[in-house]
Design a protein around this motif. Structure first.
Motif, short mmCIF file in Angstrom:
data_model
loop_
_atom_site.label_atom_id
_atom_site.label_comp_id
_atom_site.label_asym_id
_atom_site.label_seq_id
_atom_site.Cartn_x
_atom_site.Cartn_y
_atom_site.Cartn_z
N HIS A 50 42.46 11.62 33.09
CA HIS A 50 42.20 12.96 33.60
C HIS A 50 43.04 13.27 34.85
N THR A 78 34.16 10.51 29.81
CA THR A 78 33.93 10.43 31.25
C THR A 78 33.85 9.00 31.75
N SER A 184 28.15 8.14 28.11
CA SER A 184 28.38 8.52 29.51
C SER A 184 28.31 7.32 30.45
N VAL A 221 30.19 7.20 37.92
CA VAL A 221 29.48 7.77 36.77
C VAL A 221 28.13 7.09 36.59
#
Length: 377
Positions: A50, A78, A184, A221
């Motif tokens: 990203h 993510t 996630s 995260v």
């Protein structure tokens, strides 16, 4: 993944997905961590996720840039699944290590693991995990006196689910070990468990130098509040993998017990502490718990009577936070009969039942304290 000819001994892969990460610290620690390996024996790979290559270059000094290669991973997900996979696909090293961009190595840590792997022909080297506040994890809870040729069942390897350490690239590729996309968190659980199941040789590196986990990242995260079913999704996915269904029942049972005892109970505790335990949360937790116990029904036998009381509340979809909090408190009173004993006396001395597990964990902490005083060997 295609096998490449080996050109270096070890590749340190550092995924980075945010400009806020202390990437320079990670790179500097990797350069020190590979000591005493020479420049031709190691590679440091920074994987932009990203982010663009140019953005990552802007996070590093010219001296740091002179010692790394930068590649880009697909902007997918993510978690670190995409950048770690990209690092694996691009490496031509004999061994690979993964370093989070907000963590660090102590000087000589990776060099030490490579030395162990070369001497013992290790497929994996599992190190200490040390926190920046000085605390060390006691996982895996291995047998007394064992540091080499660990057994996934006898040495309770399922309690170390993170990928930090050293892996032989050829073994990773041969077994098809993969990071989990589409979750996630917990993307490395399937990867590490696949290696535990199929690796021929797993060794332990107690003491220091080692891997250091820092708590100063603002965007980890794994610290983002999420539903229990989301947190446990990686574990639930493992249940249906063909290689998992074919492994020893005892190891499958140990995995399910660990997920319930550690991941599920900690997730419930976090929601109660945050005041986010709702009827939807209770329903989702009930579904996941039913799936876990249904996959390996005998797993209940290794859990304490206090654990089972909490489990029964969760299976009933309990929403009353006071009752759940009381049950959680009772299971943490480790000297009490309810927290030590299983419902069926036959299981009291099971390897993963509380009596043996707590005794082994106490012995592990004593060995770790001794290793800390003596330094890593």
């Amino acid at each position: 993944m295609q096998q490449s000819s080996v050109r270096s001994l070890v590749d340190v892969v550092i995924p980075v997905h945010s400009l806020s990460r202390p990437l320079g610290r990670a790179v500097d620690s990797a350069r020190l961590g590979v000591q005493p390996l020479s420049a031709g024996e190691y590679v440091i790979t920074v994987v932009a996720h990203h982010l663009s290559t140019e953005q990552v270059r802007g996070m590093l000094t010219q001296e740091q840039l002179d010692h790394v290669r930068i590649i880009e991973a697909p902007a997918e997900g993510t978690t670190a699944a995409a950048p770690r996979t990209a690092g694996l696909e691009h490496t031509d090293a004999k061994y690979i290590c993964f370093l989070d961009s907000d963590d660090s190595y102590q000087p000589g840590a990776v060099g030490r693991w490579v030395k162990i792997a070369e001497k013992r022909h290790s497929d994996m080297v599992i190190p200490w995990l040390k926190h920046s506040n000085g605390r060390t994890d006691i996982t895996p809870v291995i047998r007394p006196g064992r540091t080499s040729n660990l057994d996934p069942i006898a040495d309770r390897l399922v309690y170390r689910a993170s990928v930090f350490g050293l892996q032989r690239v050829e073994t990773v590729r041969r077994l098809g070990a993969e990071f989990e996309f589409g979750t996630s968190t917990g993307e490395d659980q399937a990867f590490t468990l696949r290696l535990y199941v199929g690796a021929a040789r797993i060794d332990y590196a107690p003491g220091e130098p080692t891997y250091v986990m820092h708590a100063d990242a603002i965007d980890r995260v794994s610290k983002t509040p999420s539903p229990v079913r989301t947190q446990l999704e990686p574990a639930v996915r493992i249940l249906s993998k063909p290689w998992f269904e074919g492994i020893a029942l005892e190891l499958r049972r140990a995995f399910v017990v660990k997920v319930i005892r550690i991941n599920m109970f900690e997730a419930v505790t976090a929601h109660l502490g945050a005041g986010t335990w709702t009827s939807d949360e209770a329903h989702g937790t009930k579904e996941v718990l039913t799936t876990l116990l249904g996959a390996v029904p005998r797993a209940r036998g290794d859990l304490s009577r206090a654990d089972l009381r909490l489990i029964d509340l969760l299976l009933a979809g309990a929403t009353e936070q006071g009752a759940l909090q009381t049950a959680l408190t009772e299971r943490r009173r480790f000297a009490s009969p309810a927290a030590l004993l299983t419902a069926n006396p036959v299981h009291v001395m099971g390897r993963d039942a509380p009596v043996r597990f707590m005794a082994a964990a106490t012995a592990q902490m004593a060995r770790d304290r001794l290793a800390k005083r003596r330094g890593g060997k």
